[in-house]
Design a protein around this motif. Structure first.
Motif, PDB file in Angstrom:
ATOM      1  N   ARG A  32       0.829  -1.210   0.000  1.00 27.81           N
ATOM      2  CA  ARG A  32       0.000   0.000   0.000  1.00 27.81           C
ATOM      3  C   ARG A  32       0.859   1.254   0.000  1.00 27.81           C
ATOM      4  O   ARG A  32       0.583   2.210  -0.717  1.00 27.81           O
ATOM      5  CB  ARG A  32      -0.912  -0.033   1.237  1.00 27.81           C
ATOM      6  CG  ARG A  32      -1.791   1.138   1.382  1.00 27.81           C
ATOM      7  CD  ARG A  32      -3.202   0.803   0.949  1.00 27.81           C
ATOM      8  NE  ARG A  32      -4.082   1.913   1.253  1.00 27.81           N
ATOM      9  CZ  ARG A  32      -4.367   2.867   0.391  1.00 27.81           C
ATOM     10  NH1 ARG A  32      -3.887   2.820  -0.824  1.00 27.81           N
ATOM     11  NH2 ARG A  32      -5.152   3.861   0.723  1.00 27.81           N
ATOM     12  N   VAL A  33       1.927   1.257   0.798  1.00 28.91           N
ATOM     13  CA  VAL A  33       2.837   2.405   0.846  1.00 28.91           C
ATOM     14  C   VAL A  33       3.491   2.622  -0.512  1.00 28.91           C
ATOM     15  O   VAL A  33       3.628   3.760  -0.973  1.00 28.91           O
ATOM     16  CB  VAL A  33       3.896   2.220   1.958  1.00 28.91           C
ATOM     17  CG1 VAL A  33       5.025   3.220   1.832  1.00 28.91           C
ATOM     18  CG2 VAL A  33       3.241   2.314   3.331  1.00 28.91           C
ATOM     19  N   LYS A  34       3.859   1.549  -1.182  1.00 29.56           N
ATOM     20  CA  LYS A  34       4.446   1.675  -2.525  1.00 29.56           C
ATOM     21  C   LYS A  34       3.451   2.279  -3.509  1.00 29.56           C
ATOM     22  O   LYS A  34       3.832   3.082  -4.360  1.00 29.56           O
ATOM     23  CB  LYS A  34       4.941   0.319  -3.027  1.00 29.56           C
ATOM     24  CG  LYS A  34       6.219  -0.128  -2.374  1.00 29.56           C
ATOM     25  CD  LYS A  34       6.690  -1.448  -2.938  1.00 29.56           C
ATOM     26  CE  LYS A  34       7.957  -1.904  -2.247  1.00 29.56           C
ATOM     27  NZ  LYS A  34       8.437  -3.191  -2.752  1.00 29.56           N
ATOM     28  N   GLU A  35       2.183   1.890  -3.398  1.00 24.30           N
ATOM     29  CA  GLU A  35       1.154   2.451  -4.282  1.00 24.30           C
ATOM     30  C   GLU A  35       0.988   3.952  -4.025  1.00 24.30           C
ATOM     31  O   GLU A  35       0.899   4.740  -4.970  1.00 24.30           O
ATOM     32  CB  GLU A  35      -0.186   1.739  -4.061  1.00 24.30           C
ATOM     33  CG  GLU A  35      -0.221   0.325  -4.561  1.00 24.30           C
ATOM     34  CD  GLU A  35      -1.499  -0.412  -4.164  1.00 24.30           C
ATOM     35  OE1 GLU A  35      -2.304   0.138  -3.378  1.00 24.30           O
ATOM     36  OE2 GLU A  35      -1.682  -1.541  -4.640  1.00 24.30           O
ATOM     37  N   ILE A  36       0.949   4.332  -2.762  1.00 17.63           N
ATOM     38  CA  ILE A  36       0.798   5.753  -2.421  1.00 17.63           C
ATOM     39  C   ILE A  36       2.014   6.537  -2.891  1.00 17.63           C
ATOM     40  O   ILE A  36       1.884   7.620  -3.474  1.00 17.63           O
ATOM     41  CB  ILE A  36       0.568   5.923  -0.903  1.00 17.63           C
ATOM     42  CG1 ILE A  36      -0.783   5.327  -0.506  1.00 17.63           C
ATOM     43  CG2 ILE A  36       0.650   7.387  -0.495  1.00 17.63           C
ATOM     44  CD1 ILE A  36      -0.999   5.196   0.990  1.00 17.63           C
ATOM     45  N   ARG A  37       3.198   5.987  -2.660  1.00 15.38           N
ATOM     46  CA  ARG A  37       4.424   6.660  -3.114  1.00 15.38           C
ATOM     47  C   ARG A  37       4.423   6.813  -4.633  1.00 15.38           C
ATOM     48  O   ARG A  37       4.787   7.865  -5.165  1.00 15.38           O
ATOM     49  CB  ARG A  37       5.641   5.858  -2.676  1.00 15.38           C
ATOM     50  CG  ARG A  37       6.926   6.491  -3.123  1.00 15.38           C
ATOM     51  CD  ARG A  37       8.118   5.698  -2.675  1.00 15.38           C
ATOM     52  NE  ARG A  37       9.313   6.303  -3.211  1.00 15.38           N
ATOM     53  CZ  ARG A  37      10.497   5.752  -3.158  1.00 15.38           C
ATOM     54  NH1 ARG A  37      10.657   4.597  -2.559  1.00 15.38           N
ATOM     55  NH2 ARG A  37      11.532   6.353  -3.682  1.00 15.38           N
ATOM     56  N   GLY A  38       3.975   5.794  -5.355  1.00 12.05           N
ATOM     57  CA  GLY A  38       3.898   5.859  -6.811  1.00 12.05           C
ATOM     58  C   GLY A  38       2.974   6.971  -7.275  1.00 12.05           C
ATOM     59  O   GLY A  38       3.277   7.682  -8.241  1.00 12.05           O
ATOM     60  N   PHE A  39       1.859   7.143  -6.571  1.00  8.62           N
ATOM     61  CA  PHE A  39       0.942   8.229  -6.927  1.00  8.62           C
ATOM     62  C   PHE A  39       1.619   9.586  -6.727  1.00  8.62           C
ATOM     63  O   PHE A  39       1.538  10.457  -7.602  1.00  8.62           O
ATOM     64  CB  PHE A  39      -0.341   8.166  -6.094  1.00  8.62           C
ATOM     65  CG  PHE A  39      -1.173   9.412  -6.237  1.00  8.62           C
ATOM     66  CD1 PHE A  39      -1.876   9.663  -7.399  1.00  8.62           C
ATOM     67  CD2 PHE A  39      -1.206  10.358  -5.226  1.00  8.62           C
ATOM     68  CE1 PHE A  39      -2.628  10.832  -7.549  1.00  8.62           C
ATOM     69  CE2 PHE A  39      -1.961  11.519  -5.359  1.00  8.62           C
ATOM     70  CZ  PHE A  39      -2.665  11.757  -6.522  1.00  8.62           C
ATOM     71  N   TYR A  40       2.273   9.782  -5.592  1.00  8.48           N
ATOM     72  CA  TYR A  40       2.912  11.073  -5.339  1.00  8.48           C
ATOM     73  C   TYR A  40       4.068  11.344  -6.305  1.00  8.48           C
ATOM     74  O   TYR A  40       4.303  12.491  -6.688  1.00  8.48           O
ATOM     75  CB  TYR A  40       3.368  11.175  -3.884  1.00  8.48           C
ATOM     76  CG  TYR A  40       2.205  11.436  -2.951  1.00  8.48           C
ATOM     77  CD1 TYR A  40       1.383  12.549  -3.124  1.00  8.48           C
ATOM     78  CD2 TYR A  40       1.895  10.561  -1.930  1.00  8.48           C
ATOM     79  CE1 TYR A  40       0.311  12.787  -2.290  1.00  8.48           C
ATOM     80  CE2 TYR A  40       0.822  10.787  -1.086  1.00  8.48           C
ATOM     81  CZ  TYR A  40       0.032  11.905  -1.274  1.00  8.48           C
ATOM     82  OH  TYR A  40      -1.042  12.132  -0.447  1.00  8.48           O
ATOM     83  N   GLU A  41       4.768  10.291  -6.705  1.00 10.11           N
ATOM     84  CA  GLU A  41       5.815  10.470  -7.726  1.00 10.11           C
ATOM     85  C   GLU A  41       5.193  10.892  -9.048  1.00 10.11           C
ATOM     86  O   GLU A  41       5.708  11.791  -9.730  1.00 10.11           O
ATOM     87  CB  GLU A  41       6.613   9.179  -7.899  1.00 10.11           C
ATOM     88  CG  GLU A  41       7.528   8.882  -6.723  1.00 10.11           C
ATOM     89  CD  GLU A  41       8.183   7.518  -6.825  1.00 10.11           C
ATOM     90  OE1 GLU A  41       7.808   6.707  -7.715  1.00 10.11           O
ATOM     91  OE2 GLU A  41       9.076   7.239  -6.003  1.00 10.11           O
ATOM     92  N   HIS A  42       4.102  10.273  -9.428  1.00  8.07           N
ATOM     93  CA  HIS A  42       3.390  10.617 -10.658  1.00  8.07           C
ATOM     94  C   HIS A  42       2.919  12.070 -10.610  1.00  8.07           C
ATOM     95  O   HIS A  42       3.083  12.827 -11.568  1.00  8.07           O
ATOM     96  CB  HIS A  42       2.204   9.657 -10.817  1.00  8.07           C
ATOM     97  CG  HIS A  42       1.505   9.734 -12.125  1.00  8.07           C
ATOM     98  ND1 HIS A  42       0.363   9.033 -12.382  1.00  8.07           N
ATOM     99  CD2 HIS A  42       1.756  10.425 -13.267  1.00  8.07           C
ATOM    100  CE1 HIS A  42      -0.049   9.287 -13.610  1.00  8.07           C
ATOM    101  NE2 HIS A  42       0.774  10.128 -14.166  1.00  8.07           N
ATOM    102  N   LEU A  43       2.346  12.457  -9.482  1.00  8.68           N
ATOM    103  CA  LEU A  43       1.868  13.826  -9.304  1.00  8.68           C
ATOM    104  C   LEU A  43       3.026  14.830  -9.381  1.00  8.68           C
ATOM    105  O   LEU A  43       2.900  15.895 -10.005  1.00  8.68           O
ATOM    106  CB  LEU A  43       1.139  13.962  -7.966  1.00  8.68           C
ATOM    107  CG  LEU A  43       0.533  15.320  -7.656  1.00  8.68           C
ATOM    108  CD1 LEU A  43      -0.531  15.694  -8.684  1.00  8.68           C
ATOM    109  CD2 LEU A  43      -0.070  15.301  -6.248  1.00  8.68           C
ATOM    110  N   THR A  44       4.158  14.490  -8.786  1.00  5.80           N
ATOM    111  CA  THR A  44       5.325  15.378  -8.814  1.00  5.80           C
ATOM    112  C   THR A  44       5.828  15.580 -10.240  1.00  5.80           C
ATOM    113  O   THR A  44       6.118  16.711 -10.653  1.00  5.80           O
ATOM    114  CB  THR A  44       6.456  14.807  -7.933  1.00  5.80           C
ATOM    115  OG1 THR A  44       5.974  14.673  -6.597  1.00  5.80           O
ATOM    116  CG2 THR A  44       7.682  15.695  -7.950  1.00  5.80           C
TER     117      THR A  44
END
Length: 107
Positions: free
Chosen positions: A17-29
């Motif tokens: 789950r943490v990896k999924e959230i981190r992936g979203f924030y990387e995409h947003l950045t």
């Protein structure tokens, strides 16, 4: 021993789950950092046609969908739906296997 397995499974799920959230924030950045460049390039190369709007809107929709999935906000294709679909598929396969084995016993 079963408790250790359950804890390990919970840890694995949390890590995923943490990896999924981190992936979203990387995409947003990347979205936030790249779109100003796209806008500048558009104004420098063809200011008469503002094509950057399509890029921002298209990529923005992808960001929104990504966020909805990561934070389990849509009413469709969420974890409950996935678990239900997995159970349906497994039950269907079990039923087919039983029917297949049942037919072979009487031949």
């Amino acid at each position: 021993m079963e408790k250790d397995f359950i804890e390990a499974n919970r840890y694995y799920d949390a890590q995923k789950r943490v990896k999924e959230i981190r992936g979203f924030y990387e995409h947003l950045t990347v979205y936030v950092l790249c779109n100003p460049i796209v806008i500048v390039v558009n104004y420098m190369t063809s200011p008469g046609y503002l094509w950057w709007i399509w890029s921002v809107m298209g990529w923005g929709m992808a960001i929104i969908l990504h966020g909805l999935k990561v934070f389990s906000l849509p009413p469709f294709f969420n974890k409950k739906w996935e678990e239900k679909k997995i159970r349906e598929i497994l039950e269907k396969e079990n039923q087919q296997r039983l029917e297949s084995n049942h037919g072979n016993k009487f031949e």
